[in-house]
Design a protein around this motif. Structure first.
Motif, PDB file in Angstrom:
ATOM      1  N   LYS A  96       1.018  -1.321   0.027  1.00 27.93           N
ATOM      2  CA  LYS A  96       0.066   0.050   0.001  1.00 27.93           C
ATOM      3  C   LYS A  96       0.741   1.179  -0.011  1.00 27.93           C
ATOM      4  O   LYS A  96       0.519   2.263  -0.762  1.00 27.93           O
ATOM      5  N   ILE A  97       1.940   1.339   0.758  1.00 27.86           N
ATOM      6  CA  ILE A  97       2.813   2.432   0.906  1.00 27.86           C
ATOM      7  C   ILE A  97       3.488   2.542  -0.467  1.00 27.86           C
ATOM      8  O   ILE A  97       3.631   3.601  -0.734  1.00 27.86           O
ATOM      9  N   ALA A  98       4.212   1.341  -1.007  1.00 31.11           N
ATOM     10  CA  ALA A  98       4.896   1.331  -2.187  1.00 31.11           C
ATOM     11  C   ALA A  98       4.083   2.227  -3.273  1.00 31.11           C
ATOM     12  O   ALA A  98       4.476   2.603  -4.087  1.00 31.11           O
ATOM     13  N   VAL A  99       2.716   1.715  -3.288  1.00 34.21           N
ATOM     14  CA  VAL A  99       1.849   2.442  -4.350  1.00 34.21           C
ATOM     15  C   VAL A  99       1.649   3.735  -3.999  1.00 34.21           C
ATOM     16  O   VAL A  99       1.588   4.351  -5.173  1.00 34.21           O
ATOM     17  N   GLU A 100       1.593   4.307  -2.750  1.00 38.49           N
ATOM     18  CA  GLU A 100       1.337   5.546  -2.501  1.00 38.49           C
ATOM     19  C   GLU A 100       2.642   6.229  -2.950  1.00 38.49           C
ATOM     20  O   GLU A 100       2.679   7.532  -3.378  1.00 38.49           O
ATOM     21  N   LEU A 101       3.719   5.816  -2.897  1.00 40.50           N
ATOM     22  CA  LEU A 101       5.008   6.251  -3.112  1.00 40.50           C
ATOM     23  C   LEU A 101       5.374   6.421  -4.564  1.00 40.50           C
ATOM     24  O   LEU A 101       6.300   6.899  -5.150  1.00 40.50           O
ATOM     25  N   LYS A 102       4.597   5.235  -5.520  1.00 43.10           N
ATOM     26  CA  LYS A 102       4.677   5.492  -6.695  1.00 43.10           C
ATOM     27  C   LYS A 102       6.295   5.008  -7.063  1.00 43.10           C
ATOM     28  O   LYS A 102       6.984   5.340  -8.155  1.00 43.10           O
ATOM     29  N   ASP A 103       6.694   4.060  -6.164  1.00 47.87           N
ATOM     30  CA  ASP A 103       7.970   3.567  -6.321  1.00 47.87           C
ATOM     31  C   ASP A 103       7.924   1.990  -6.945  1.00 47.87           C
ATOM     32  O   ASP A 103       7.497   1.044  -6.407  1.00 47.87           O
ATOM     33  N   GLN A 104       7.989   1.870  -8.111  1.00 52.98           N
ATOM     34  CA  GLN A 104       7.720   0.700  -8.983  1.00 52.98           C
ATOM     35  C   GLN A 104       8.719  -0.650  -8.571  1.00 52.98           C
ATOM     36  O   GLN A 104       8.280  -1.650  -8.572  1.00 52.98           O
ATOM     37  N   LYS A 105       9.935  -0.289  -7.954  1.00 50.38           N
ATOM     38  CA  LYS A 105      10.779  -1.304  -7.602  1.00 50.38           C
ATOM     39  C   LYS A 105      10.202  -1.904  -6.300  1.00 50.38           C
ATOM     40  O   LYS A 105      10.287  -3.157  -6.225  1.00 50.38           O
ATOM     41  N   LEU A 106       9.824  -1.057  -5.444  1.00 47.53           N
ATOM     42  CA  LEU A 106       9.148  -1.616  -4.261  1.00 47.53           C
ATOM     43  C   LEU A 106       7.726  -2.375  -4.569  1.00 47.53           C
ATOM     44  O   LEU A 106       7.679  -3.303  -3.793  1.00 47.53           O
ATOM     45  N   GLN A 107       6.985  -1.741  -5.297  1.00 49.99           N
ATOM     46  CA  GLN A 107       5.878  -2.392  -5.644  1.00 49.99           C
ATOM     47  C   GLN A 107       6.211  -3.816  -6.442  1.00 49.99           C
ATOM     48  O   GLN A 107       5.433  -4.622  -5.936  1.00 49.99           O
ATOM     49  N   SER A 108       7.139  -3.896  -7.277  1.00 49.58           N
ATOM     50  CA  SER A 108       7.315  -5.289  -7.786  1.00 49.58           C
ATOM     51  C   SER A 108       7.818  -6.216  -6.826  1.00 49.58           C
ATOM     52  O   SER A 108       7.449  -7.384  -6.866  1.00 49.58           O
ATOM     53  N   ASP A 109       8.751  -5.661  -5.862  1.00 48.70           N
ATOM     54  CA  ASP A 109       9.304  -6.566  -4.736  1.00 48.70           C
ATOM     55  C   ASP A 109       8.185  -7.153  -3.656  1.00 48.70           C
ATOM     56  O   ASP A 109       8.215  -8.486  -3.690  1.00 48.70           O
ATOM     57  N   PHE A 110       6.934  -6.361  -3.465  1.00 45.29           N
ATOM     58  CA  PHE A 110       5.984  -6.961  -2.668  1.00 45.29           C
ATOM     59  C   PHE A 110       4.730  -7.525  -3.614  1.00 45.29           C
ATOM     60  O   PHE A 110       4.057  -8.273  -2.898  1.00 45.29           O
ATOM     61  N   TYR A 111       4.643  -7.097  -4.797  1.00 44.68           N
ATOM     62  CA  TYR A 111       3.717  -7.950  -5.392  1.00 44.68           C
ATOM     63  C   TYR A 111       4.247  -9.674  -5.749  1.00 44.68           C
ATOM     64  O   TYR A 111       3.507 -10.208  -5.592  1.00 44.68           O
ATOM     65  N   ARG A 112       5.689  -9.574  -5.786  1.00 41.66           N
ATOM     66  CA  ARG A 112       6.156 -10.913  -5.834  1.00 41.66           C
ATOM     67  C   ARG A 112       5.952 -11.666  -4.273  1.00 41.66           C
ATOM     68  O   ARG A 112       5.689 -12.705  -4.317  1.00 41.66           O
ATOM     69  N   LYS A 113       6.158 -10.892  -3.327  1.00 43.00           N
ATOM     70  CA  LYS A 113       6.044 -11.460  -1.990  1.00 43.00           C
ATOM     71  C   LYS A 113       4.482 -11.987  -1.888  1.00 43.00           C
ATOM     72  O   LYS A 113       4.282 -12.960  -1.211  1.00 43.00           O
ATOM     73  N   MET A 114       3.558 -11.099  -2.284  1.00 39.44           N
ATOM     74  CA  MET A 114       2.171 -11.443  -2.191  1.00 39.44           C
ATOM     75  C   MET A 114       1.790 -12.522  -2.930  1.00 39.44           C
ATOM     76  O   MET A 114       0.966 -13.475  -2.667  1.00 39.44           O
ATOM     77  N   ALA A 115       2.420 -12.745  -3.951  1.00 42.87           N
ATOM     78  CA  ALA A 115       2.189 -13.794  -4.891  1.00 42.87           C
ATOM     79  C   ALA A 115       2.856 -15.254  -4.431  1.00 42.87           C
ATOM     80  O   ALA A 115       1.966 -16.204  -4.359  1.00 42.87           O
ATOM     81  N   ILE A 116       3.749 -15.207  -3.626  1.00 39.35           N
ATOM     82  CA  ILE A 116       4.466 -16.356  -2.872  1.00 39.35           C
ATOM     83  C   ILE A 116       3.620 -16.759  -1.717  1.00 39.35           C
ATOM     84  O   ILE A 116       3.132 -17.988  -1.659  1.00 39.35           O
ATOM     85  N   LEU A 117       3.031 -15.571  -0.933  1.00 42.14           N
ATOM     86  CA  LEU A 117       2.121 -15.970   0.118  1.00 42.14           C
ATOM     87  C   LEU A 117       0.971 -16.338  -0.161  1.00 42.14           C
ATOM     88  O   LEU A 117       0.314 -17.369   0.281  1.00 42.14           O
ATOM     89  N   SER A 118       0.359 -16.139  -1.311  1.00 40.80           N
ATOM     90  CA  SER A 118      -1.092 -16.173  -1.605  1.00 40.80           C
ATOM     91  C   SER A 118      -1.032 -17.615  -2.272  1.00 40.80           C
ATOM     92  O   SER A 118      -1.707 -18.457  -2.165  1.00 40.80           O
ATOM     93  N   SER A 119       0.290 -18.058  -2.821  1.00 44.26           N
ATOM     94  CA  SER A 119       0.304 -19.617  -3.469  1.00 44.26           C
ATOM     95  C   SER A 119       0.299 -20.517  -2.208  1.00 44.26           C
ATOM     96  O   SER A 119      -0.146 -21.443  -2.335  1.00 44.26           O
ATOM     97  N   ARG A 120       1.129 -20.059  -1.265  1.00 43.05           N
ATOM     98  CA  ARG A 120       1.148 -21.063   0.139  1.00 43.05           C
ATOM     99  C   ARG A 120      -0.025 -21.151   0.744  1.00 43.05           C
ATOM    100  O   ARG A 120      -0.175 -22.064   1.502  1.00 43.05           O
ATOM    101  N   LYS A 121      -1.094 -19.967   0.727  1.00 46.59           N
ATOM    102  CA  LYS A 121      -2.144 -20.186   1.204  1.00 46.59           C
ATOM    103  C   LYS A 121      -3.314 -20.988   0.320  1.00 46.59           C
ATOM    104  O   LYS A 121      -4.550 -20.843   0.503  1.00 46.59           O
ATOM    105  N   PHE A 122      -3.132 -21.184  -0.747  1.00 48.01           N
ATOM    106  CA  PHE A 122      -3.577 -22.023  -1.702  1.00 48.01           C
ATOM    107  C   PHE A 122      -4.543 -20.955  -2.464  1.00 48.01           C
ATOM    108  O   PHE A 122      -5.473 -21.435  -3.033  1.00 48.01           O
TER     109      PHE A 122
END
Length: 981
Positions: free
Chosen positions: A105-131
């Motif tokens: 959420k903060i990364a989107v507010e800051l419009k920081d695409q590097k941070l957004q990419s990093d946390f989209y990746r982590k969200m993908a991994i966690l979502s996969s782990r949670k089925f």
């Protein structure tokens, strides 16, 4: 074998020694640092090192990192990132996901695409782990997209690896390998060797393990070399697990056990339930296969105990599959069927596409179990399912292509070089051909350009026609909706008028109905303004000129504002040059222009400010000027102030209609309007209207108006309620109401004044001051207010030790989910949208105060003060810990009193009294006495001290008074209490 374990022990000890030495060095450095930024840097290094050694130790330093105040959002996002990473390795996926979402959420507010990419990746991994594979895919694509937009090779490689993992879980090995090799090529090109590179080799090894290819060992070795270089203990032991998995897949169970046992020694102390359970599962299968049923059973039991309290489907699936296979191996088929069906149920609840391998193994096991229990129907059905899944996997993957893909990848660069040489020759030939066609192309382009301009003109003509049609529809809509409002407003105001003429109603009811009447009139005025605007847009509003004394009209209108100005302590200076000259003007238009400008001026002028209204007739022009002091307008605000629905900021109560209507009416009256403003000084509106009859061609001419007898100045009424904040000391709970609307603030005050000691404030700044002065039991605050809004008020009070415990209810006209999230995220205890049900608000206030009182009652039941048991927030816990330290040091001193207590904790006596009262239900002096009595009770229970000396030991000077106080609390004398104990 013995030699191998000796070498392993020496090898691991060497790494541990190296990392321990590194941590010791960092800890020494930590003692030397002076600034928060230096401290944060060293703590982060210690945390990152412990993350792959021991998670509990990592958590200690994570908490220290969190405790350091953050200067900006980037530092806060780093905090959340550490927490997400820690909980991920701890396998607390919900907590990890929560921190990842906050970071994103903060990364989107800051419009920081590097941070957004990093946390989209982590969200993908966690979502996969949670089925949640749908979200996993969605976040994965966003991770790669934002990484490419950022142009950051490291994030592109990480996102590619993660997408490779997604396709691997779908058993699409071809695409998985493509993504993995893309990441590998990026890392090689940038000479990047880090944990991510090692994990990439592990992922490639996993595919070849699935294919039972010895090439898996090559990638396992590559990963191990990197982990050794990085001194990454967790990585080395995961590498051991992977190597054991390969030997398990090819049926070499003894070698598999050796590697799993190596990993087990580390993961038992590491703190990750997920990794430990994975090793247990592997050992269950291996020991079962080599006939060591007792060891297999032992690890099965350990696995069950480990995940008993974990609400995690992934771990449960592993457990049920391992248990099912174990009972199959032991030929206990009924038990095998129970566990495998449980596993099958979890698979069915989730995306089967991501679970084909597990589904195949479950179906294969169930077919075997049912066959041996002679249930041939089910055995056949599950056998078919297993075969179909196998076919599906093989259809997805041409396995020969998968094996050859890497080789093709290595030759790809050579093919590109050959293609480049060919293209250079083709370009040379094409160049000659292009010169030949250049003239024809020029003629063609000229023709196309002409056609394009014609089409563009025609489209613009159509667009303008459509826009005019839309304007007509919009105007009709406003006209219709305005007419629809008039009927219910009439039905509202007529009964109110009847009630106000009744002399028998109470003053309180008369006040309430007067407010209702004024607000219904205000709403009718807004409806009329909308209707006027729609008429102007449609060209239906015509001027109705009459001859009369326009200055006399403006004088009467402006004088009607005198009462409102006096109530707000505003100096209203009227400079209307009187004249007997009659001129031509539209009475309704002039009235609306004057009233709107003066209303705005009074509205935005602060207390003790000034408003000046000047009017004169010069050269067949009416000159009207309205000045007011205040915050003023910026250049941009001045440019847009006459735009419809424009507001200088969201905290303004206006609708953005009035000045837009004024501008339209001024232009209709053949005049001009402008605004000039000096920030924090004066704002001036200049109006010049034509009053020459010959200037108006299409106006309707009315008869000459006798302005002396017919002008009726409108009554600009507004009930002014004084904020009576004289604090009355009573047992009633203190309620602070912060609301900038006078009518609503007074209504809320009337609602609660019988059962609460009510104080009120017209803005957030004064609200914070009153809250810190009186420490109320509860605060009701509007969100949109001048000077300091409700969110800022909540932030200020929830981050102040003196007021952090106070429950806050936010009121707002914004009903969207984002606004609610913002309100609750700042620490507010509840969020209610306007218009609200008065009974519901009263009930919520009662319940919040009641919940606080229940927590207070716990204090009286505890012998020892436990801050975390009665604290509402972290700041409350810090405060109570500070109180405990003060009591430990000074409680036994007989001279210790409330004055000393308040100085020791850094609060005034009143603030300390209200804070302690809110947390424990006791006054400050009662609290000191209560603590002394609790300490006495402990001494009577646990020590051999003489009973007559106990009172003196805890700060009482008079033994008789001590005995009396003790009996009041514990319902027995100190002697009786000691005997009971």
């Amino acid at each position: 074998m013995r030699l191998k374990f000796t070498l392993l022990f020496f090898f691991m000890s060497w790494f541990s020694f190296g990392q321990t030495k590194e941590i010791d060095s960092l800890k020494k450095e930590l003692k030397r640092v002076k600034t928060d930024s230096e401290r944060l840097k060293v703590l982060t290094n210690i945390f990152e090192t412990y993350l792959f050694i021991n998670l509990d130790s990592a958590n200690v330093y994570r908490n220290e990192i969190i405790s350091i105040p953050k200067k900006n959002k980037k530092e806060l996002i780093t905090d959340y990132g550490h927490s997400s990473k820690y909980f991920y390795y701890k396998y607390d996926l919900d907590s990890s996901l929560c921190y990842a979402e906050k970071s994103l959420k903060i990364a989107v507010e800051l419009k920081d695409q590097k941070l957004q990419s990093d946390f989209y990746r982590k969200m993908a991994i966690l979502s996969s782990r949670k089925f949640d594979y749908e979200k996993a895919t969605q976040y994965g694509k966003l991770a790669l997209k934002t990484a490419k937009l950022a142009g950051d090779w490291e994030h592109i490689a990480s996102a590619s690896t993660m997408l490779g993992n997604q396709y691997f879980k779908r058993n699409d090995f071809d695409l998985a390998i493509k993504f993995y090799l893309t990441a590998d090529s990026i890392y090689k090109a940038n000479k990047y060797e880090d944990r991510n590179t090692a994990l990439l080799y592990d992922n490639l090894a996993s595919i070849y393990i699935e294919l039972k290819e010895s090439k898996a060992l090559l990638y396992i070795k590559k990963g191990r070399n990197l982990y050794e270089k990085l001194q990454d203990l967790e990585g080395l032991n995961y590498n051991n697990t992977l190597k054991g998995t390969y030997y398990q897949a090819v049926g070499d169970y003894k070698n598999a056990v050796v590697n799993f046992e190596k990993a087990l020694d580390f993961y038992i102390n590491y703190g990750s339930a997920y990794r430990l359970n994975e090793v247990y599962g592997r050992l269950i299968n291996c020991y079962s296969q080599i006939g060591s049923a007792n060891k297999a059973s032992s690890y099965l039991l350990k696995s069950e105990v480990l995940i008993k309290n974990l609400n995690d489907k992934s771990n449960l699936l592993e457990l049920y599959m391992n248990a099912g296979q174990y009972f199959l191996d032991q030929k206990i088929y009924n038990q095998a069927i129970i566990y495998l069906n449980k596993a099958n149920l979890i698979i069915h609840e989730n995306n089967v596409d991501f679970s084909l391998t597990s589904k195949r193994e479950i179906s294969k096991g169930l077919s075997n179990a049912y066959y041996n229990t002679k249930d041939y129907k089910n055995a056949f059905e599950f056998s078919q399912i297993s075969l179909n899944i196998n076919d599906s996997i093989y259809k997805k993957n041409n396995l020969e292509i998968s094996k050859e893909l890497e080789t093709k990848y290595q030759t790809e660069k050579k093919e590109q070089e050959i293609a480049l040489l060919k293209s250079e020759k083709e370009v040379a030939a094409q160049k000659q051909k292009n010169q030949h066609n250049l003239l024809l192309g020029g003629l063609g382009i000229t023709s196309i350009a002409g056609l394009f301009l014609f089409v563009l003109y025609r489209n613009r003509h159509k667009t303008n026609t459509k826009l005019k049609e839309l304007d007509i529809l919009k105007s009709n809509f406003f006209a219709n909706i305005s007419h629809e409002f008039r009927t219910p407003l009439t039905l509202i105001s007529s009964p109110i008028d009847d009630i106000l003429t009744d002399d028998s109603i109470s003053n309180k009811k008369r006040e309430q109905f007067t407010v209702a009447k004024q607000n219904s009139e205000r709403l009718l005025s807004l409806v009329n303004q909308l209707l006027d605007l729609s008429k102007i847009d449609a060209g239906q509003l015509k001027l109705h000129l009459q001859e009369g004394n326009v200055l006399q009209l403006i004088s009467a209108l402006s004088q009607s504002f005198t009462y409102s100005a006096t109530q707000k302590n505003i100096n209203l200076n009227l400079n209307i040059k009187q004249s007997d000259e009659n001129v031509w003007f539209d009475k309704d238009a002039v009235e609306k222009i004057t009233v709107n400008l003066l209303s705005n001026a009074l509205k935005y002028t602060p207390e003790n400010g000034s408003v000046v209204c000047q009017a004169s007739v010069e050269n067949n022009k009416l000159v009207l000027q309205v000045n007011n002091t205040g915050t003023g307008l910026t250049y941009e605000e001045s440019n847009h102030i006459f735009d419809r629905f424009y507001q200088t900021n969201e905290q303004n109560q206006g609708t953005g209609i009035g000045l837009a209507l004024v501008k339209e009416l001024v232009e209709l009256h053949k005049g001009t309007i402008s605004v000039t403003s000096t920030k924090n000084e004066w704002t001036t509106f200049n109006v010049m209207l034509s009053i020459d009859k010959n200037s108006f061609k299409n106006a309707t001419i009315l008869g000459t108006d006798d302005t002396d007898s017919k002008i009726e100045a409108p009554i600009i009424s507004s009930t002014i309620f004084e904020d009576d904040n004289e604090f009355v000391d009573s047992e009633l709970p203190i309620l602070l109401i912060v609301e900038d609307n006078n009518d609503l603030r007074h209504l809320l005050k009337q609602t609660f004044e019988e059962n609460y000691n009510v104080i009120s404030a017209p803005n957030g700044k004064l609200g914070v001051e009153l809250a810190l002065e009186h420490i109320p039991d509860l605060i009701i605050s509007d969100i949109m207010m001048p000077e300091k809004d409700g969110v800022e008020l909540t932030n200020a009070l929830k981050n102040d030790e003196r007021s952090a415990h106070i429950p806050i209810i936010l009121l707002t006209a914004k009903a969207d989910v984002e606004s609610k999230f913002t309100g609750i995220d700042t620490g507010a205890d509840d969020y209610i949208t306007k218009p609200f049900d008065k009974k519901l608000l009263v009930l919520k206030v009662e319940k919040l105060i009641e919940s606080r009182r229940k927590l207070q009652s716990r204090y009286s039941q505890e012998i020892i003060l436990k801050p975390k048991d009665i604290a509402f927030t972290n700041l409350d816990e810090i405060f109570l810990n500070k109180v405990q330290i003060v009591l430990d040091n000074q409680l036994v001193e007989s001279s210790f009193n409330v004055e000393d207590f308040s100085k020791a904790v850094g609060m005034s006596r009143m603030q300390l009294h209200r804070k302690i009262k809110a947390l424990t239900g006791l006054s400050a002096s009662e609290f000191i006495r209560s603590q002394r009595l609790k300490l006495a009770a402990q001494l009577l229970k646990n020590s051999d001290i003489n009973i007559s000396q106990v009172g003196y030991s805890v700060g009482f000077n008079d033994h008789a008074y001590f005995s009396k106080c003790f009996k009041d609390i514990y319902k027995c004398t100190p002697t009786e209490y000691a005997k009971k104990s």
